[in-house]
Every structure is written in structure tokens, then in C-alpha cells.
Design an enzyme around this catalytic site. Structure first.
Site, PDB file in Angstrom:
ATOM      1  N   GLY A 273      -5.884  -4.686  -2.127  1.00 33.14           N
ATOM      2  CA  GLY A 273      -5.050  -4.415  -3.300  1.00 33.14           C
ATOM      3  C   GLY A 273      -4.331  -3.092  -3.081  1.00 33.14           C
ATOM      4  O   GLY A 273      -4.911  -2.155  -2.524  1.00 33.14           O
TER       5      GLY A 273
ATOM      6  N   LYS B 147      -6.121  -1.644  10.464  1.00 34.20           N
ATOM      7  CA  LYS B 147      -7.309  -2.041  11.248  1.00 34.20           C
ATOM      8  C   LYS B 147      -6.943  -2.545  12.633  1.00 34.20           C
ATOM      9  O   LYS B 147      -7.657  -2.301  13.597  1.00 34.20           O
ATOM     10  CB  LYS B 147      -8.136  -3.079  10.497  1.00 34.20           C
ATOM     11  CG  LYS B 147      -7.434  -4.386  10.277  1.00 34.20           C
ATOM     12  CD  LYS B 147      -7.872  -5.073   9.019  1.00 34.20           C
ATOM     13  CE  LYS B 147      -6.688  -5.769   8.420  1.00 34.20           C
ATOM     14  NZ  LYS B 147      -6.314  -5.417   7.116  1.00 34.20           N
TER      15      LYS B 147
ATOM     16  N   VAL C  56     -11.076  -0.448   6.590  1.00 32.07           N
ATOM     17  CA  VAL C  56     -12.224  -1.351   6.452  1.00 32.07           C
ATOM     18  C   VAL C  56     -12.690  -1.355   5.003  1.00 32.07           C
ATOM     19  O   VAL C  56     -12.983  -0.301   4.443  1.00 32.07           O
ATOM     20  CB  VAL C  56     -13.399  -0.912   7.356  1.00 32.07           C
ATOM     21  CG1 VAL C  56     -14.583  -1.857   7.187  1.00 32.07           C
ATOM     22  CG2 VAL C  56     -12.972  -0.847   8.810  1.00 32.07           C
TER      23      VAL C  56
ATOM     24  N   GLU D  54     -10.190   5.481   6.399  1.00 31.91           N
ATOM     25  CA  GLU D  54     -11.107   4.861   5.436  1.00 31.91           C
ATOM     26  C   GLU D  54     -10.605   3.516   4.928  1.00 31.91           C
ATOM     27  O   GLU D  54     -11.369   2.567   4.764  1.00 31.91           O
ATOM     28  CB  GLU D  54     -11.286   5.814   4.238  1.00 31.91           C
ATOM     29  CG  GLU D  54     -12.270   5.337   3.207  1.00 31.91           C
ATOM     30  CD  GLU D  54     -13.667   5.205   3.770  1.00 31.91           C
ATOM     31  OE1 GLU D  54     -14.313   6.236   4.015  1.00 31.91           O
ATOM     32  OE2 GLU D  54     -14.121   4.062   3.988  1.00 31.91           O
TER      33      GLU D  54
ATOM     34  N   GLU E  21      -2.535 -14.449   1.952  1.00 31.68           N
ATOM     35  CA  GLU E  21      -1.133 -14.331   2.336  1.00 31.68           C
ATOM     36  C   GLU E  21      -0.534 -15.715   2.623  1.00 31.68           C
ATOM     37  O   GLU E  21      -1.277 -16.689   2.775  1.00 31.68           O
ATOM     38  CB  GLU E  21      -1.020 -13.447   3.581  1.00 31.68           C
ATOM     39  CG  GLU E  21      -1.436 -12.035   3.238  1.00 31.68           C
ATOM     40  CD  GLU E  21      -1.270 -11.071   4.388  1.00 31.68           C
ATOM     41  OE1 GLU E  21      -0.545 -11.401   5.336  1.00 31.68           O
ATOM     42  OE2 GLU E  21      -1.864  -9.992   4.318  1.00 31.68           O
TER      43      GLU E  21
ATOM     44  N   GLY F 149      -2.451 -14.465  -5.178  1.00 31.15           N
ATOM     45  CA  GLY F 149      -2.175 -13.273  -4.369  1.00 31.15           C
ATOM     46  C   GLY F 149      -3.390 -12.772  -3.593  1.00 31.15           C
ATOM     47  O   GLY F 149      -3.376 -11.673  -3.042  1.00 31.15           O
TER      48      GLY F 149
ATOM     49  N   VAL G  30       0.839  -1.203   0.000  1.00 30.99           N
ATOM     50  CA  VAL G  30       0.000   0.000   0.000  1.00 30.99           C
ATOM     51  C   VAL G  30       0.876   1.257   0.000  1.00 30.99           C
ATOM     52  O   VAL G  30       0.618   2.213  -0.752  1.00 30.99           O
ATOM     53  CB  VAL G  30      -0.966   0.012   1.212  1.00 30.99           C
ATOM     54  CG1 VAL G  30      -1.883   1.229   1.146  1.00 30.99           C
ATOM     55  CG2 VAL G  30      -1.800  -1.255   1.248  1.00 30.99           C
TER      56      VAL G  30
ATOM     57  N   LYS H 113     -12.241  -5.379  11.774  1.00 31.18           N
ATOM     58  CA  LYS H 113     -12.985  -4.405  10.967  1.00 31.18           C
ATOM     59  C   LYS H 113     -14.375  -4.152  11.560  1.00 31.18           C
ATOM     60  O   LYS H 113     -14.854  -3.019  11.581  1.00 31.18           O
ATOM     61  CB  LYS H 113     -13.103  -4.908   9.530  1.00 31.18           C
ATOM     62  CG  LYS H 113     -11.754  -4.929   8.813  1.00 31.18           C
ATOM     63  CD  LYS H 113     -11.820  -5.745   7.539  1.00 31.18           C
ATOM     64  CE  LYS H 113     -10.484  -5.726   6.815  1.00 31.18           C
ATOM     65  NZ  LYS H 113     -10.442  -6.681   5.701  1.00 31.18           N
TER      66      LYS H 113
ATOM     67  N   ASP I 298      -9.344 -11.013  11.130  1.00 31.33           N
ATOM     68  CA  ASP I 298      -9.256  -9.791  10.327  1.00 31.33           C
ATOM     69  C   ASP I 298     -10.642  -9.131  10.231  1.00 31.33           C
ATOM     70  O   ASP I 298     -10.784  -7.927  10.449  1.00 31.33           O
ATOM     71  CB  ASP I 298      -8.730 -10.156   8.928  1.00 31.33           C
ATOM     72  CG  ASP I 298      -8.789  -8.998   7.958  1.00 31.33           C
ATOM     73  OD1 ASP I 298      -7.824  -8.211   7.926  1.00 31.33           O
ATOM     74  OD2 ASP I 298      -9.803  -8.854   7.241  1.00 31.33           O
TER      75      ASP I 298
HETATM   76  N1  LIG Z   1      -2.295  -4.907   1.181  1.00 36.14           N
HETATM   77  C1  LIG Z   1      -3.574  -4.581   1.111  1.00 36.14           C
HETATM   78  O1  LIG Z   1      -4.266  -4.857   0.127  1.00 36.14           O
HETATM   79  C2  LIG Z   1      -4.212  -3.809   2.249  1.00 36.14           C
HETATM   80  C3  LIG Z   1      -5.594  -3.473   2.166  1.00 36.14           C
HETATM   81  C4  LIG Z   1      -6.182  -2.709   3.197  1.00 36.14           C
HETATM   82  C5  LIG Z   1      -5.407  -2.319   4.284  1.00 36.14           C
HETATM   83  N2  LIG Z   1      -4.078  -2.694   4.348  1.00 36.14           N
HETATM   84  C6  LIG Z   1      -3.298  -2.249   5.511  1.00 36.14           C
HETATM   85  O2  LIG Z   1      -2.266  -1.396   5.076  1.00 36.14           O
HETATM   86  C7  LIG Z   1      -1.136  -1.512   5.946  1.00 36.14           C
HETATM   87  C8  LIG Z   1       0.105  -1.837   5.128  1.00 36.14           C
HETATM   88  O3  LIG Z   1      -0.082  -3.071   4.461  1.00 36.14           O
HETATM   89  P1  LIG Z   1       0.883  -3.578   3.296  1.00 36.14           P
HETATM   90  O4  LIG Z   1       0.184  -4.731   2.656  1.00 36.14           O
HETATM   91  O5  LIG Z   1       1.320  -2.445   2.462  1.00 36.14           O
HETATM   92  O6  LIG Z   1       2.132  -4.128   4.155  1.00 36.14           O
HETATM   93  P2  LIG Z   1       3.592  -4.489   3.633  1.00 36.14           P
HETATM   94  O7  LIG Z   1       3.592  -4.705   2.157  1.00 36.14           O
HETATM   95  O8  LIG Z   1       4.091  -5.592   4.504  1.00 36.14           O
HETATM   96  O9  LIG Z   1       4.458  -3.188   3.932  1.00 36.14           O
HETATM   97  C9  LIG Z   1       4.803  -2.791   5.236  1.00 36.14           C
HETATM   98  C10 LIG Z   1       5.847  -1.695   5.163  1.00 36.14           C
HETATM   99  O10 LIG Z   1       6.153  -1.284   6.496  1.00 36.14           O
HETATM  100  C11 LIG Z   1       7.564  -1.283   6.666  1.00 36.14           C
HETATM  101  N3  LIG Z   1       7.924  -1.622   8.035  1.00 36.14           N
HETATM  102  C12 LIG Z   1       7.754  -2.808   8.679  1.00 36.14           C
HETATM  103  N4  LIG Z   1       8.223  -2.721   9.949  1.00 36.14           N
HETATM  104  C13 LIG Z   1       8.701  -1.477  10.083  1.00 36.14           C
HETATM  105  C14 LIG Z   1       9.323  -0.776  11.160  1.00 36.14           C
HETATM  106  N5  LIG Z   1       9.559  -1.376  12.335  1.00 36.14           N
HETATM  107  N6  LIG Z   1       9.692   0.513  10.954  1.00 36.14           N
HETATM  108  C15 LIG Z   1       9.480   1.112   9.782  1.00 36.14           C
HETATM  109  N7  LIG Z   1       8.886   0.513   8.725  1.00 36.14           N
HETATM  110  C16 LIG Z   1       8.507  -0.768   8.880  1.00 36.14           C
HETATM  111  C17 LIG Z   1       8.097  -2.325   5.706  1.00 36.14           C
HETATM  112  O11 LIG Z   1       9.465  -2.036   5.462  1.00 36.14           O
HETATM  113  P3  LIG Z   1      10.339  -2.842   4.367  1.00 36.14           P
HETATM  114  O12 LIG Z   1       9.896  -2.324   3.031  1.00 36.14           O
HETATM  115  O13 LIG Z   1      11.727  -2.438   4.702  1.00 36.14           O
HETATM  116  O14 LIG Z   1      10.034  -4.286   4.576  1.00 36.14           O
HETATM  117  C18 LIG Z   1       7.163  -2.108   4.502  1.00 36.14           C
HETATM  118  O15 LIG Z   1       7.651  -1.086   3.685  1.00 36.14           O
HETATM  119  C19 LIG Z   1      -1.523  -2.586   6.973  1.00 36.14           C
HETATM  120  O16 LIG Z   1      -2.040  -1.971   8.126  1.00 36.14           O
HETATM  121  C20 LIG Z   1      -2.608  -3.381   6.255  1.00 36.14           C
HETATM  122  O17 LIG Z   1      -3.503  -4.030   7.145  1.00 36.14           O
HETATM  123  C21 LIG Z   1      -3.477  -3.428   3.354  1.00 36.14           C
END
Ligand SMILES: NC(=O)c1ccc[n+]([C@@H]2O[C@H](COP(=O)([O-])OP(=O)(O)OC[C@H]3O[C@@H](n4cnc5c(N)ncnc54)[C@H](OP(=O)(O)O)[C@@H]3O)[C@@H](O)[C@H]2O)c1
Length: 408
Positions: free
Chosen positions: A288, A90, A117, A114, A175, A172, A15, A190, A186
């Protein structure tokens, strides 16, 4: 007012990376609609960037790290120090909502979430702002795309749960560690957030009972399909009367014509019910990178535009101890006289009334598939416990909730 608004981004993963790209691409459009041009003040990941520097140089902090450590500390500090925060996290909100609201009040900052959820569907905005002044009776829906994809594939292709999960991981939609998604945690996070917003009730995550889809068997789905039922993992937050609310997550059969039955694949959908509006259904992509980033950008525009959403609490509401639901019941039984009569007797003793019964197979294959009328869940559980002990049962009984209303 400065022409530029500095935005610090914490996280550059799925994201965070998509949001950084979108913010850069859409900076001009944001300036047109909000009057101020966003500029990225810094990006933090586990390997690059410095939180203190980003905090000092940002008006808005966008938290896209996930989890609670170090996100809770970063977000709390940013809010206390008067930085507006936009987050998609969340877990953080469901576990620490009241502290974050207090920090936002202390710092005079906005907190928007926003994307936490139902991804790109603007459900938070609708519940919190568009419907902020009307009494909401019920918010419910499909808030986890992974489980909806798995259930859809089980119904369409007759796949087992394990096969459908492997397919979701390959595409994808799930996870590598799918536990939180398939187990319902999860969706529970929400629903805790939605319930707080809809009812102003102080719902804690540990007060939201949840069940996942791991136990679901393909034949449950196949039999129910013959009755026209479709299976979804539902999150439900509703007023149940007497100053009580119920917030739960469970797999559930829906009758045809229900607005949530056609929601298939990784999509999400949320319904809001109120006497003032009857019902509203919103559906779309629940996750996504680019989709979620679009919701985050919408929050950033709202923050720049000013105005703080309502987040009032009504301490008078309590979590209900029991609620009424209809149930589907699948029993593998010995094929001999008197079996149905004994099951009917146990159900009758517990005032559980049967809506339909189908008998399938003979001999070692004999099965009873029953659908009950709505009943207090504890009474049904007591009946089920007795039925499980009947000597002619060949395997433990399997039950799944059913939403009884027929729409359309
Ligand atoms: N993916 C989705 O479709 C989706 C949908 C809705 C909501 N969300 C929410 O959005 C958020 C991010 O999700 P994501 O899928 O983007 O996660 P992600 O791909 O795992 O990315 C997490 C990021 O946080 C960084 N990070 C981890 N630990 C850290 C720390 N201690 N200090 C600083 N940075 C740190 C990671 O660094 P590195 O790059 O160095 O590993 C990475 O860049 C979550 O809360 C998730 O629930 C995601």
C-alpha cells in the site's frame, strides 16, 4: 551540520507519490526527532526531473522507481558519490545486494531498505539491528499480501483460484500482471534479502527455489479445513545444521494454533526464531502506498540520525541440498480392494510414514487424503513419482507441504 537535509525522490508512483506527501506533512516532526528539517530537492519520473541535478543537490536519495534498470545505475552512483540511499526495491537488493553494499562502503554512505520486505512491518530493522548480535535460527512468514488475500478468499468463500485472483485485482490487491506475486518470485526476492541479513550468508536470488499458488484447488483447501489446517504461501529461511541453510518459498498447510494461521487477507507476518528470544511474530500491512511510504520515512529519519546498520557476510554457510518437511497428499483413485495397500507399500519402501489417512467418496469419486510425518523432500518426491505411475490413479497426485508443529 546544516539545518536542512535535502532529499531527492526517484519515482512518483504509488509509493513515491505517497512518500512525497508524507515527507511534506511530517517535515516538522522529522526535524523534532532528528534535529534536521527535510526538504525535497527534486522528483524524478519517466516524464519529469533530471537525475544528475537531483543527485548533485541531494544528501539522501530515495529510490522508488522499482526494477533494476535504471534503478541499479542511479542507486550505485548515488552511493559511490556519498549520498545515503533509501529504497523499497526488493528486486534490486535481492539481485544486486553485494554490489550495492560495496558501493555504499566505497562512498561512506548508508543504504536502508525497510520497505523492501513486508511493507510497513519493521522486520528489517528487527533482524538487522534489534537482533543484530544474536544467532537467528529461522526467519519465516507470509511476505506476499496478494497470495494471502487469494488463499483467504478461497478458504472463506470456496472461490476457485481464478475467481479469487479476479477479485483481488478488482480490489487493487493484485496487479494486472500478477505473475511475480502468485508464482512466488516476489516472496523469493524478499526471502533472499532476509536470509542475507539473518545469517550473513551470500544468498543469491537464483538459489531460492520457489513455488506459487496457481495449482491450488478449492477442494484441497476444503479437505484441509476439516482437519483444522489453513493454507499460506510461506517464505522460509533457516539453519538446517552442518553449516547449511535453506531458503525457500512454497504453499504450506499450518496446524491450528500456529501464530501464522490467523493472518488473513492482504496482511503480512514474519516470525523470527532464536534460542535467545524463543520467537517473535510481527504482523501488519505488507503493501500500500501510504503504509510503504511510512516505512521509507522511518528509514530517512534513521539515516539523518546517523549510524550504519550491520551487513556482514559469513561465507562459511552453504545452501542445503535437501530438507525435511511433512506433506499433505491428495489422490483420486479407483474404488477397489488393495489400492491403499499398494500406496502404503510405495511409501514404506521410501521410508515415508503416514500420520493420517481419510477416504472420501465412492466409485468414480473415491479420494484418499493423507498427511505424512516429516521426511526428506527428495525421498518424498521419489515416492510421489512411483505413486503417479500406479494404474489405479485417476489424476496426477497433488501434494502440499505441512508445518507439523502444533502450537498453543
Ligand atoms: N506499491 C506498493 O504497495 C509497494 C510496497 C512495497 C514496496 N514497493 C516497491 O516500491 C517501488 C515503487 O513501487 P510503486 O508501486 O510506487 O511503482 P509505480 O507506481 O509503478 O511507480 C514507479 C515510478 O517510477 C517512475 N519511473 C519508471 N521508470 C522510470 C525511469 N526510467 N526513470 C525515471 N522514473 C521512472 C514512474 O514514472 P511515471 O510516473 O512517469 O510513470 C513512476 O513514477 C518498487 O520497487 C516496489 O517494489 C511497492
Amino acid at each position: 551540520m546544516s539545518e536542512v537535509v535535502k532529499v531527492g525522490i526517484l519515482g512518483r508512483g504509488t509509493v513515491g507519490g505517497a512518500f512525497r506527501k508524507l515527507l511534506t506533512e511530517r517535515a516538522e516532526m522529522v526535524e523534532e526527532v532528528s534535529g534536521r528539517r527535510p526538504e525535497i530537492s527534486g522528483v524524478l519520473s519517466s516524464k519529469e526531473g533530471d537525475f544528475e541535478e537531483i543527485l548533485a543537490d541531494s544528501e539522501i536519495v530515495v529510490e522508488l522507481i522499482g526494477g533494476t534498470d535504471p534503478a541499479l545505475d542511479y542507486v550505485t552512483r548515488a552511493l559511490r558519490e556519498g549520498r545515503h540511499v533509501v529504497t523499497a526495491n526488493k528486486q534490486l537488493l535481492a539481485q544486486h545486494g553485494p554490489e550495492l553494499v560495496a558501493a555504499a562502503r566505497q562512498g561512506g554512505a548508508q543504504l536502508r531498505f525497510e520497505a523492501a520486505v513486508a511493507g510497513a512491518i519493521p522486520v528489517i530493522r528487527v533482524v538487522q539491528e534489534s537482533l543484530g548480535a544474536i544467532p537467528i535460527e529461522k526467519v519465516f512468514g507470509i511476505v506476499n499480501g496478494t497470495t494471502n488475500y487469494i488463499l483467504t478468499q478461497m478458504a472463506r468463500s470456496g472461490l476457485s483460484y481464478e475467481e479469487a485472483l479476479t477479485q483481488a485485482q478488482e480490489l487493487g490487491y493484485a496487479e494486472a500482471d500478477p505473475t511475480d506475486d502468485v508464482g512466488g518470485a516476489d516472496a523469493a526476492a524478499k526471502m533472499a534479502i532476509l536470509a542475507r541479513l539473518a545469517f550473513g550468508a551470500p544468498v543469491r536470488l537464483d538459489e531460492v527455489p520457489y513455488e506459487g499458488i496457481e495449482r491450488i484447488k478449492p477442494d484441497d483447501i476444503a479437505y484441509a479445513k476439516e482437519l483444522g489446517l489453513s493454507l499460506k504461501l510461506l517464505g522460509v529461511a533457516e539453519r538446517v545444521g552442518g553449516g547449511e541453510i535453506s531458503v525457500r518459498v512454497f504453499p504450506c498447510f499450518l496446524y491450528p494454533g500456529h501464530p501464522l494461521s490467523p493472518i488473513e487477507g492482504p496482511f503480512n507476518a514474519v516470525m523470527v526464531e532464536s534460542p535467545a528470544i524463543t520467537e517473535i511474530t510481527m504482523s501488519g500491512p505488507g503493501a500500500g502506498g501510504p503504509e510503504t511510504a511510512a516505512a521509507v520515512l522511518g528509514d530517512v529519519v534513521s539515516v539523518i540520525g546517523g549510524g550504519s546498520p550491520l551487513f556482514e557476510e559469513n561465507a562459511g554457510l552453504r545452501i542445503a541440498d535437501d530438507v525435511e518437511m511433512a506433506f499433505y497428499l491428495h489422490l483420486e483413485v479407483d474404488d477397489r480392494p488393495g489400492v491403499l495397500a499398494q500406496i502404503a507399500e510405495v511409501l514404506g519402501d521410501h521410508e515415508v510414514s503416514v500420520r493420517s489417512v481419510v477416504q472420501r467418496g465412492m466409485g468414480d469419486e473415491a479420494q484418499l487424503i493423507m498427511v505424512m510425518h516429516p521426511v526428506a523432500e527428495k525421498r518424498f518426491a521419489a515416492a510421489l513419482e512411483k505413486i503417479a505411475k500406479l494404474e489405479f490413479l485417476r489424476s496426477p497426485p497433488r501434494s502440499i507441504r505441512v508445518i507439523e508443529e502444533e502450537f498453543g
